[in-house]
Design a protein around this motif. Structure first.
Motif, PDB file in Angstrom:
ATOM      1  N   GLU A 276       0.949  -1.590  -0.294  1.00 19.54           N
ATOM      2  CA  GLU A 276      -0.024  -0.436   0.257  1.00 19.54           C
ATOM      3  C   GLU A 276       0.525   0.663   0.256  1.00 19.54           C
ATOM      4  O   GLU A 276       0.738   2.106  -0.923  1.00 19.54           O
ATOM      5  N   GLU A 277       1.407   1.173   0.842  1.00 14.73           N
ATOM      6  CA  GLU A 277       2.575   2.447   1.164  1.00 14.73           C
ATOM      7  C   GLU A 277       3.454   3.219  -0.305  1.00 14.73           C
ATOM      8  O   GLU A 277       3.923   4.072  -0.449  1.00 14.73           O
TER       9      GLU A 277
ATOM     10  N   VAL B 285      -3.683   9.565   3.807  1.00 14.76           N
ATOM     11  CA  VAL B 285      -2.962   8.885   3.544  1.00 14.76           C
ATOM     12  C   VAL B 285      -1.142   8.805   4.805  1.00 14.76           C
ATOM     13  O   VAL B 285      -1.543   7.853   4.862  1.00 14.76           O
ATOM     14  N   GLU B 286      -1.131   9.506   4.710  1.00 14.46           N
ATOM     15  CA  GLU B 286      -0.156  10.344   5.894  1.00 14.46           C
ATOM     16  C   GLU B 286      -0.824   9.410   7.006  1.00 14.46           C
ATOM     17  O   GLU B 286       0.059   8.391   7.745  1.00 14.46           O
ATOM     18  N   HIS B 287      -2.100   9.652   7.379  1.00 14.68           N
ATOM     19  CA  HIS B 287      -2.572   8.976   8.888  1.00 14.68           C
ATOM     20  C   HIS B 287      -2.648   7.646   8.620  1.00 14.68           C
ATOM     21  O   HIS B 287      -2.529   6.641  10.054  1.00 14.68           O
ATOM     22  N   GLY B 288      -2.781   6.763   7.472  1.00  8.96           N
ATOM     23  CA  GLY B 288      -2.969   5.659   6.972  1.00  8.96           C
ATOM     24  C   GLY B 288      -1.778   4.708   7.291  1.00  8.96           C
ATOM     25  O   GLY B 288      -0.585   3.443   7.823  1.00  8.96           O
ATOM     26  N   VAL B 289      -0.403   5.978   6.696  1.00  5.15           N
ATOM     27  CA  VAL B 289       1.384   5.094   7.188  1.00  5.15           C
ATOM     28  C   VAL B 289       1.105   5.492   8.702  1.00  5.15           C
ATOM     29  O   VAL B 289       2.268   4.176   9.179  1.00  5.15           O
TER      30      VAL B 289
ATOM     31  N   VAL C  67       0.430   1.864  -3.266  1.00  2.00           N
ATOM     32  CA  VAL C  67      -1.180   2.499  -3.745  1.00  2.00           C
ATOM     33  C   VAL C  67      -1.553   3.810  -3.038  1.00  2.00           C
ATOM     34  O   VAL C  67      -1.765   4.483  -3.227  1.00  2.00           O
ATOM     35  N   TYR C  68      -0.902   4.395  -2.041  1.00  3.89           N
ATOM     36  CA  TYR C  68      -0.959   5.383  -1.618  1.00  3.89           C
ATOM     37  C   TYR C  68      -0.163   6.724  -2.037  1.00  3.89           C
ATOM     38  O   TYR C  68      -1.029   7.769  -1.868  1.00  3.89           O
ATOM     39  N   PRO C  69       1.249   6.439  -2.825  1.00  3.18           N
ATOM     40  CA  PRO C  69       0.982   7.885  -3.448  1.00  3.18           C
ATOM     41  C   PRO C  69       0.459   7.831  -4.439  1.00  3.18           C
ATOM     42  O   PRO C  69       0.400   8.743  -4.878  1.00  3.18           O
ATOM     43  N   ALA C  70      -0.057   7.285  -5.317  1.00  6.83           N
ATOM     44  CA  ALA C  70      -1.375   6.994  -6.224  1.00  6.83           C
ATOM     45  C   ALA C  70      -2.059   8.021  -6.106  1.00  6.83           C
ATOM     46  O   ALA C  70      -2.315   8.376  -6.817  1.00  6.83           O
ATOM     47  N   LEU C  71      -2.711   7.399  -4.822  1.00  4.55           N
ATOM     48  CA  LEU C  71      -4.132   8.174  -4.063  1.00  4.55           C
ATOM     49  C   LEU C  71      -3.448   9.323  -4.163  1.00  4.55           C
ATOM     50  O   LEU C  71      -4.515  10.667  -4.298  1.00  4.55           O
TER      51      LEU C  71
ATOM     52  N   GLN D  14      -0.291  -3.535  -9.551  1.00  3.76           N
ATOM     53  CA  GLN D  14       1.284  -3.649  -8.681  1.00  3.76           C
ATOM     54  C   GLN D  14       1.070  -3.898  -7.795  1.00  3.76           C
ATOM     55  O   GLN D  14       2.038  -3.791  -7.070  1.00  3.76           O
ATOM     56  N   PHE D  15       0.140  -3.483  -6.661  1.00  4.99           N
ATOM     57  CA  PHE D  15      -0.022  -3.735  -4.846  1.00  4.99           C
ATOM     58  C   PHE D  15       0.563  -5.063  -5.018  1.00  4.99           C
ATOM     59  O   PHE D  15       0.963  -5.506  -4.433  1.00  4.99           O
ATOM     60  N   GLU D  16      -0.640  -5.834  -6.376  1.00  2.00           N
ATOM     61  CA  GLU D  16       0.139  -7.777  -6.092  1.00  2.00           C
ATOM     62  C   GLU D  16       1.424  -7.532  -6.276  1.00  2.00           C
ATOM     63  O   GLU D  16       1.748  -8.999  -5.354  1.00  2.00           O
TER      64      GLU D  16
END
Length: 167
Positions: A51-52, A70-74, A55-59, A139-141
């Protein structure tokens, strides 16, 4: 949700459901708690790292996807890793300490998964095209598989992750 899906949202949700299944196994005194923990540890670390990285950079590039979420997720991934390390370091899976550390991990991971599903994943569903979600899913997979192949859930690797987040 078919096994062949590449939608990143569906793949993340599938991992979240598997983690819930593993929590149930780890709470069962008659189950192979150590085996479930080993699978859980690898899945959690590979999932969070993928994810980090992918996924997160793309979102972050989508204007209606909240950067703070996103930051909170990290940050919550770091908390989950700390709780995971504490459980991995408990030697006796039938001890009270095991049960306590497991519940701390359950709390951290379920809180994160719930928030992520209500915020980031819903934002992604609404704002990211099906095609882009499928690309992100691939990409995630791939990233997740690389981390799993590298034994990312070992106590040594989790300890290193926790230590690098603290520095």
């Amino acid at each position: 949700m078919s096994p062949a899906t590449t939608d990143v949202v569906e793949l993340i949700l599938r991992d979240h459901r598997r983690m819930e299944d593993l929590f149930r196994t780890m709470r069962n005194a008659e189950a192979d708690r150590a085996g479930a923990l080993a699978e859980f540890s690898a899945l959690l670390v590979a999932h969070a790292r993928a994810e980090e990285e992918k996924v997160y950079p793309a979102l972050r590039r989508y204007k209606n996807v909240d950067d703070e979420e996103v930051e909170h997720g990290v940050h919550e991934h770091q908390e989950a890793n700390e709780a995971l390390l504490a459980l991995l370091e408990v030697e006796d899976t039938s001890s009270e300490e095991w049960d306590e550390k497991l519940e701390e991990l359950v709390t951290a991971v379920n809180h994160h998964a719930d928030e992520e599903e209500r915020t980031l994943l819903n934002d992604a569903r609404e704002n990211v095209s099906d095609e882009r979600r499928a690309q992100l899913g691939k990409q995630f997979e791939e990233a997740r598989a690389e981390h799993l192949a590298a034994d990312c859930g070992s106590v040594e690797k989790v300890r290193a992750l926790v230590e690098s987040a603290e520095s």
